[in-house]
Design a protein around this motif. Structure first.
Motif, short mmCIF file in Angstrom:
data_model
loop_
_atom_site.label_atom_id
_atom_site.label_comp_id
_atom_site.label_asym_id
_atom_site.label_seq_id
_atom_site.Cartn_x
_atom_site.Cartn_y
_atom_site.Cartn_z
N GLY A 43 0.82 -1.22 0.00
CA GLY A 43 0.00 0.00 0.00
C GLY A 43 0.84 1.27 0.00
O GLY A 43 0.38 2.34 -0.41
N THR A 44 2.09 1.17 0.44
CA THR A 44 2.89 2.38 0.61
C THR A 44 3.45 2.92 -0.72
O THR A 44 4.12 3.95 -0.73
CB THR A 44 4.05 2.18 1.61
OG1 THR A 44 4.83 1.06 1.16
CG2 THR A 44 3.54 1.90 3.01
N ALA A 45 3.17 2.22 -1.84
CA ALA A 45 3.56 2.76 -3.16
C ALA A 45 2.95 4.15 -3.31
O ALA A 45 3.54 5.06 -3.91
CB ALA A 45 3.07 1.84 -4.26
N ASP A 46 1.77 4.29 -2.74
CA ASP A 46 1.05 5.56 -2.74
C ASP A 46 1.87 6.68 -2.08
O ASP A 46 1.86 7.83 -2.53
CB ASP A 46 -0.20 5.31 -1.89
CG ASP A 46 -1.35 6.16 -2.31
OD1 ASP A 46 -1.31 6.65 -3.44
OD2 ASP A 46 -2.28 6.33 -1.50
N LEU A 47 2.60 6.32 -1.04
CA LEU A 47 3.41 7.33 -0.32
C LEU A 47 4.58 7.79 -1.19
O LEU A 47 4.99 8.96 -1.12
CB LEU A 47 3.93 6.75 1.00
CG LEU A 47 2.86 6.57 2.07
CD1 LEU A 47 3.39 5.73 3.22
CD2 LEU A 47 2.43 7.93 2.59
N ILE A 48 5.09 6.89 -2.01
CA ILE A 48 6.16 7.29 -2.93
C ILE A 48 5.55 8.20 -4.01
O ILE A 48 6.12 9.23 -4.37
CB ILE A 48 6.85 6.05 -3.55
CG1 ILE A 48 7.54 5.28 -2.42
CG2 ILE A 48 7.85 6.47 -4.64
CD1 ILE A 48 8.45 4.18 -2.84
N ALA A 49 4.36 7.84 -4.47
CA ALA A 49 3.68 8.68 -5.47
C ALA A 49 3.42 10.08 -4.91
O ALA A 49 3.55 11.09 -5.62
CB ALA A 49 2.37 8.02 -5.89
N MET A 50 3.10 10.16 -3.62
CA MET A 50 2.86 11.49 -3.02
C MET A 50 4.15 12.31 -2.99
O MET A 50 4.15 13.52 -3.20
CB MET A 50 2.28 11.35 -1.61
CG MET A 50 0.81 10.90 -1.64
SD MET A 50 0.20 10.42 -0.01
CE MET A 50 -0.22 12.02 0.68
#
Ligand SMILES: C[S@@+](CC[C@H](N)C(=O)[O-])C[C@H]1O[C@@H](n2cnc3c(N)ncnc32)[C@H](O)[C@@H]1O
Length: 252
Positions: A43-50
């Protein structure tokens, strides 16, 4: 040759909350490094995208983002928690060191929130410096922390007049709440405040995914709002695959 290694606080997610100094440093370095935990927590791929979105907004011209795979932490040994953390810090230092060797030039490590608060980037940089394999000059660029954003969203002064404030984790909350009456709680994966005795004696100001499009805040007497918080927290986690929340607890 000595290379610059800047630990840049990005703030808690909203690109508008990046400081002018942080933006300047991101523009000055050659590589932007980010710890990549997606192998352990997809789920933390989103944090890299942010983080990429923050770079898109603030870095002029092309930038070079390098995701450094975060080593697995040995959580299976509760008898040696400190040892497991130490080994993990060493493995991280080696991973970042290898990345710096592979990518010559100046670099910034992108830090969520502010580097001074529950973040390992400063210890990581200290260890890289101590190991001496890469010659770095380390600087810290502060960022807005999730605690400050929580306070702003609820229009809160964190301390009572002239009073102290404890910043703690979910893991320690039950113990710390016996001594303190004004606590900020972070890193709480299981909403530990639900297990506080005398819930009617506390007020809570809670915020999840602050600074993102789907941030959510709830405030009130703990016994009255805690189930709403649990439900909103579960919804936020279901929507993104992760949730980050912080709250202030104050004895009523
Ligand atoms: C590893 S700590 C990093 C804290 C970060 N250095 C800071 O200054 O906010 C992660 C914890 O910070 C809090 N946190 C970080 N970002 C947040 C956000 N956008 N909204 C709410 N809480 C957040 C949560 O308690 C989360 O468990």
């Amino acid at each position: 040759m000595t290379r610059r290694l800047a630990l840049v606080g990005l703030g808690p997610g909203d690109p508008d909350l990046l400081t002018a100094q942080a933006a300047r440093v991101l523009n000055e370095v050659d590589h932007l490094l980010v710890a990549d935990k997606t192998a352990q927590h997809p789920g933390t791929a989103d944090l890299i995208a942010m983080r990429e979105e923050i770079c898109r907004r603030h870095v002029r011209g092309p930038w070079h983002l390098v995701a450094v795979p975060d080593p697995e932490r040995d959580r299976d040994d509760p008898t040696d928690y400190a040892g497991a953390v130490r080994d993990w810090h060493e493995a991280r230092a080696i991973a970042f060191e290898a990345t710096l060797l592979e990518h010559p030039g100046d670099a910034a490590i992108l830090v969520w929130g502010d580097p001074s608060l529950y973040d390992s980037a400063i210890r990581l940089a200290d260890r890289i410096e101590e190991r001496g394999v890469v010659d770095v000059e380390v600087e810290v660029v502060p960022g807005l922390s999730s605690v400050q954003l929580l306070a702003a969203r609820h229009r809160l002064v964190l301390n009572a007049v002239g009073g102290p404030i404890t910043i703690t984790t979910g893991r320690r909350l039950l113990e710390d709440a016996t001594a303190g009456d004004n606590l900020v709680v972070m890193l709480d994966g299981s909403l530990t405040c639900r297990r506080l005795p005398e819930r009617a004696a506390w007020n809570v100001w809670w915020g999840a995914n602050l600074g993102s499009a789907d941030e959510v805040v709830v405030a009130g007497r703990l016994d009255r709002v805690v189930e709403e918080i649990a439900a909103r927290r579960a919804e936020a986690r279901a929507a993104r695959g992760w949730v980050m929340d912080t709250y202030l607890l104050r004895r009523a």
